[in-house]
Write an enzyme that holds these catalytic residues in place. Structure first.
Site, PDB file in Angstrom:
ATOM      1  N   GLU A 104      10.583  -4.686   4.356  1.00 20.29           N
ATOM      2  CA  GLU A 104      10.632  -6.102   3.956  1.00 20.29           C
ATOM      3  C   GLU A 104      10.309  -6.249   2.475  1.00 20.29           C
ATOM      4  O   GLU A 104      11.004  -6.958   1.721  1.00 20.29           O
ATOM      5  CB  GLU A 104       9.609  -6.921   4.758  1.00 20.29           C
ATOM      6  CG  GLU A 104       9.922  -7.073   6.227  1.00 20.29           C
ATOM      7  CD  GLU A 104       9.323  -5.970   7.092  1.00 20.29           C
ATOM      8  OE1 GLU A 104       9.054  -4.863   6.562  1.00 20.29           O
ATOM      9  OE2 GLU A 104       9.153  -6.199   8.295  1.00 20.29           O
ATOM     10  N   LYS A 112       9.578  -0.492  13.866  1.00 19.84           N
ATOM     11  CA  LYS A 112      10.144  -0.083  12.570  1.00 19.84           C
ATOM     12  C   LYS A 112      11.228   0.964  12.778  1.00 19.84           C
ATOM     13  O   LYS A 112      12.305   0.910  12.198  1.00 19.84           O
ATOM     14  CB  LYS A 112       9.057   0.503  11.664  1.00 19.84           C
ATOM     15  CG  LYS A 112       8.098  -0.514  11.094  1.00 19.84           C
ATOM     16  CD  LYS A 112       7.178   0.180  10.095  1.00 19.84           C
ATOM     17  CE  LYS A 112       6.016  -0.691   9.701  1.00 19.84           C
ATOM     18  NZ  LYS A 112       5.015   0.003   8.918  1.00 19.84           N
ATOM     19  N   LYS A 150       0.841  -1.198   0.000  1.00 20.90           N
ATOM     20  CA  LYS A 150       0.000   0.000   0.000  1.00 20.90           C
ATOM     21  C   LYS A 150       0.877   1.249   0.000  1.00 20.90           C
ATOM     22  O   LYS A 150       0.688   2.158  -0.793  1.00 20.90           O
ATOM     23  CB  LYS A 150      -0.923  -0.034   1.223  1.00 20.90           C
ATOM     24  CG  LYS A 150      -1.826   1.158   1.347  1.00 20.90           C
ATOM     25  CD  LYS A 150      -2.796   1.010   2.508  1.00 20.90           C
ATOM     26  CE  LYS A 150      -3.543   2.323   2.713  1.00 20.90           C
ATOM     27  NZ  LYS A 150      -4.466   2.292   3.832  1.00 20.90           N
ATOM     28  N   GLU A 195      -4.368  -6.333  15.035  1.00 21.46           N
ATOM     29  CA  GLU A 195      -3.885  -5.028  14.557  1.00 21.46           C
ATOM     30  C   GLU A 195      -5.015  -3.993  14.608  1.00 21.46           C
ATOM     31  O   GLU A 195      -4.765  -2.800  14.741  1.00 21.46           O
ATOM     32  CB  GLU A 195      -3.314  -5.148  13.127  1.00 21.46           C
ATOM     33  CG  GLU A 195      -2.331  -4.038  12.804  1.00 21.46           C
ATOM     34  CD  GLU A 195      -1.548  -4.265  11.513  1.00 21.46           C
ATOM     35  OE1 GLU A 195      -0.362  -4.620  11.595  1.00 21.46           O
ATOM     36  OE2 GLU A 195      -2.117  -4.077  10.425  1.00 21.46           O
ATOM     37  N   HIS A 216      -4.173 -32.915  18.874  1.00 18.86           N
ATOM     38  CA  HIS A 216      -3.035 -33.723  19.323  1.00 18.86           C
ATOM     39  C   HIS A 216      -1.863 -32.836  19.734  1.00 18.86           C
ATOM     40  O   HIS A 216      -0.724 -33.286  19.772  1.00 18.86           O
ATOM     41  CB  HIS A 216      -2.632 -34.704  18.217  1.00 18.86           C
ATOM     42  CG  HIS A 216      -3.757 -35.632  17.888  1.00 18.86           C
ATOM     43  ND1 HIS A 216      -3.984 -36.798  18.571  1.00 18.86           N
ATOM     44  CD2 HIS A 216      -4.768 -35.518  16.986  1.00 18.86           C
ATOM     45  CE1 HIS A 216      -5.067 -37.388  18.088  1.00 18.86           C
ATOM     46  NE2 HIS A 216      -5.566 -36.620  17.133  1.00 18.86           N
ATOM     47  N   GLY A 221      -4.817  -1.804   5.025  1.00 19.51           N
ATOM     48  CA  GLY A 221      -4.023  -2.949   4.552  1.00 19.51           C
ATOM     49  C   GLY A 221      -4.680  -4.287   4.848  1.00 19.51           C
ATOM     50  O   GLY A 221      -4.799  -5.149   3.980  1.00 19.51           O
ATOM     51  N   ARG A 222      -5.143  -4.456   6.093  1.00 21.19           N
ATOM     52  CA  ARG A 222      -5.713  -5.755   6.483  1.00 21.19           C
ATOM     53  C   ARG A 222      -7.131  -5.951   5.957  1.00 21.19           C
ATOM     54  O   ARG A 222      -7.758  -6.980   6.229  1.00 21.19           O
ATOM     55  CB  ARG A 222      -5.630  -5.940   8.002  1.00 21.19           C
ATOM     56  CG  ARG A 222      -6.218  -4.811   8.804  1.00 21.19           C
ATOM     57  CD  ARG A 222      -5.795  -4.859  10.266  1.00 21.19           C
ATOM     58  NE  ARG A 222      -6.210  -3.667  10.996  1.00 21.19           N
ATOM     59  CZ  ARG A 222      -5.513  -2.547  11.060  1.00 21.19           C
ATOM     60  NH1 ARG A 222      -4.372  -2.447  10.412  1.00 21.19           N
ATOM     61  NH2 ARG A 222      -5.954  -1.510  11.753  1.00 21.19           N
TER      62      ARG A 222
END
Ligand code: F6P
Length: 544
Positions: free
Chosen positions: A210, A510, A204, A351, A382, A265-266
């Protein structure tokens, strides 16, 4: 004391809690054989069952009163009408516009024509790549798409692409690279040929460290494995709101798919960020995904609060978190295709609502988002279900499953669902002392061993779960399910008076990473941080 915890609706729930807490869930079921009819809802083919929570009709009425006190209906209207409800960033929150069939206005301008225009751009591109009409530099059709993005520019697309694998093209493989750890990029590229690989750089902001680092390394790999500068335009496209940064990176504006600052973004998988999804499943299926979300939006907008799935899912969460002290919430899909759903919801919930101050800047005196985590059943059974059944933490859980499998082989699906139903029933009922004793007697265990074993075999039960069943995991149902959770998060944010559309909490890490990187680049011993950080950095420098 905050305004919320002082409010009449909150206090009424506080007064009601001890009454409900006296009852074990199994007693509530014994007392009322109609709990399921009273405390479950159906929308299209999605069944939401919240009967295995400590609620009665009064609880529901009080929770609805809380929703009304917090002006939930008004907030829903504000979101759908493009109000700038993300006030810290002065933005609307209009993911609903990405799937809307009616005009939606931002600053008096209908955004739908622009949304449609980008959707057409996506359609042309996706069809050209999937049909093989659009080719790579050597004249071969694309066989592999690599989406480079992180957070919302990764988790939604990965989750949906995995969930809808049965609808995927046999000719195109979609890969996702998010981590700045070079291992992920290297392992992905190792299997690929540059001349048949298309890169989507999804960000965005187009400033995320990254993503930009991975994108630069991908370009370097492309150029050193046969591609040339002139071929970049054919093999790299971008999805972003930041055209100048995209151009600066070297991707021409015509190879950029835009979206808008009013898409968080999400909440962005419905926008051009969904390009890798569309590449995998094709435009018809992508449209069904949007249609499923649109139907849930309409339901959220018009259904009465007590019949509204996102509202009830949100309010049940509030009851558990704020009145029963739940701080941990498990997402347990009994569907292997939904294996990334917990990770996706982790970002969506944590977030959005992992906040400590209200919209007005006041520190809360109540809990907000729980820790969200999970794994598909039956694998989790399990691994960590021991803690769910007999641990000391209060954990609530959502169980999700389709009635029909994409792979109806043998008895697998019935066994899978038998486990789902058995677990939710066992978590609710538990096994009390007399049941355990009778069981041990019927097994012929001698009295001395019985006494020793008995406490270990008691299950307290009374663990709250929500069950969500749907017919089949197809694009439309998945669209509705995702929108259900998006709106659930919004409902909770309204109750808590949170802005769920910003994420200032990720900034600190950041900023510090930038400072630390410059220290790591120096040869001298580091001593400008705390002793632990200095020690770790110096150990790394000595051993890198
Ligand atoms: O981690 C913070 C965050 O801003 C998320 O909200 C977002 O989804 C992610 O980074 C990626 O951001 P971008 O799409 O701008 O690269």
């Amino acid at each position: 004391m905050s305004t919320l915890t002082q409010s009449p609706a909150w206090r009424a729930l506080q007064a009601h809690q001890p009454i409900m807490a006296q009852h074990h869930l199994r007693d509530l079921f014994n007392q009322d054989p109609h709990r399921f009819d009273k405390f479950s809802l159906l929308f299209n083919d999605i069944l939401l069952d919240y009967a295995k929570h400590p609620v009665n009709q009064q609880t529901i009425d009080l929770l609805l009163a809380l929703a009304r006190q917090q002006h939930l209906e008004n907030w829903i209207t504000r979101m759908f009408s493009g109000d700038k409800i993300n006030q810290t960033e002065h933005r609307a929150a209009l993911h609903i516009a990405l799937r809307a069939a009616h005009p939606v206005f931002v600053d008096g301008v209908d955004v739908i024509p622009e949304v449609k225009q980008v959707l057409q751009q996506i359609t042309r591109f996706v069809n050209a790549v999937r049909s093989g009409e659009k080719k790579g530099y050597s004249g071969k059709a694309f066989t592999d798409i690599v989406n480079i993005g992180i957070g919302g520019s990764d988790l939604g697309p990965v989750m949906v692409t995995e969930a809808l694998k049965p609808y995927g093209s046999p000719h195109i493989s979609v890969h996702f690279v998010s981590n700045i750890d070079g291992s992920q990029l290297s392992e992905t590229l190792r299997q690929l040929n540059p001349d048949t690989t298309l890169f989507i750089i999804a960000s965005k902001t187009f400033t995320t460290q990254e993503t930009i680092t991975n994108a630069n390394s991908a370009r370097h790999w492309f150029l050193t494995h046969g591609g040339s500068d002139n071929d970049i335009a054919m093999h790299f496209v971008a999805v972003s709101t930041n055209q100048s940064a995209v151009e600066q990176f070297g991707i021409h504006a015509e190879n950029m798919f835009p979206f808008w600052d009013w898409v968080g973004g999400r909440y962005s998988l419905w926008s051009a960020i969904g390009l890798p999804i569309a590449m995998a499943i094709g435009m018809e299926n992508f449209s069904s995904l949007l249609a499923g979300a649109r139907e849930m939006d309409q339901h959220f907008m018009i259904a009465p609060l007590e019949k509204n799935l996102p509202v009830m899912l949100g309010l049940i969460g509030i009851w558990q978190i704020n009145f029963f002290g739940v701080t941990s919430h498990a997402i347990l899909p009994y569907d292997q295709y939904l294996h990334r759903f917990p990770a996706y919801l982790q970002q969506l919930e944590m977030e959005s609502n992992g906040k400590r101050i209200t919209r007005d800047g006041e520190v809360f005196d109540y809990n907000t988002s729980p820790v969200v985590w999970g794994e598909p059943g039956t694998n989790g059974q399990h691994a960590f279900y021991q803690l769910l059944h007999q641990g000391t933490q209060s954990v609530s859980a959502d169980f999700l499953a389709p009635c029909q499998s994409h792979h109806p082989i043998g008895n697998h699906h019935r066994l899978l669902l038998a486990n789902f139903f058995a677990q939710t029933e066992a978590l609710m009922r538990g096994k009390n002392e007399s049941e355990v004793r009778n069981e041990l007697i019927s097994q012929g265990i001698p009295e001395a061993s019985r006494k020793a074993l008995l406490p270990h075999k008691i299950f307290p039960g009374n663990h709250p779960t929500t069950s969500i069943l749907f017919k089949k995991l197809d694009p439309k149902t998945l669209g509705s399910l995702i929108a259900l959770y998006e709106h659930k998060v919004f409902v909770q944010s309204v109750i808590w008076n949170i802005n769920p559309f910003d994420q200032w909490g990720v900034e600190l890490g950041k900023q510090l990473a930038g400072k630390i990187l410059s220290d790591l680049n120096q040869t001298e011993t580091v001593n400008s941080h705390d002793s632990s950080t200095n020690g770790l950095m110096n150990y790394f420098k000595a051993n890198q």
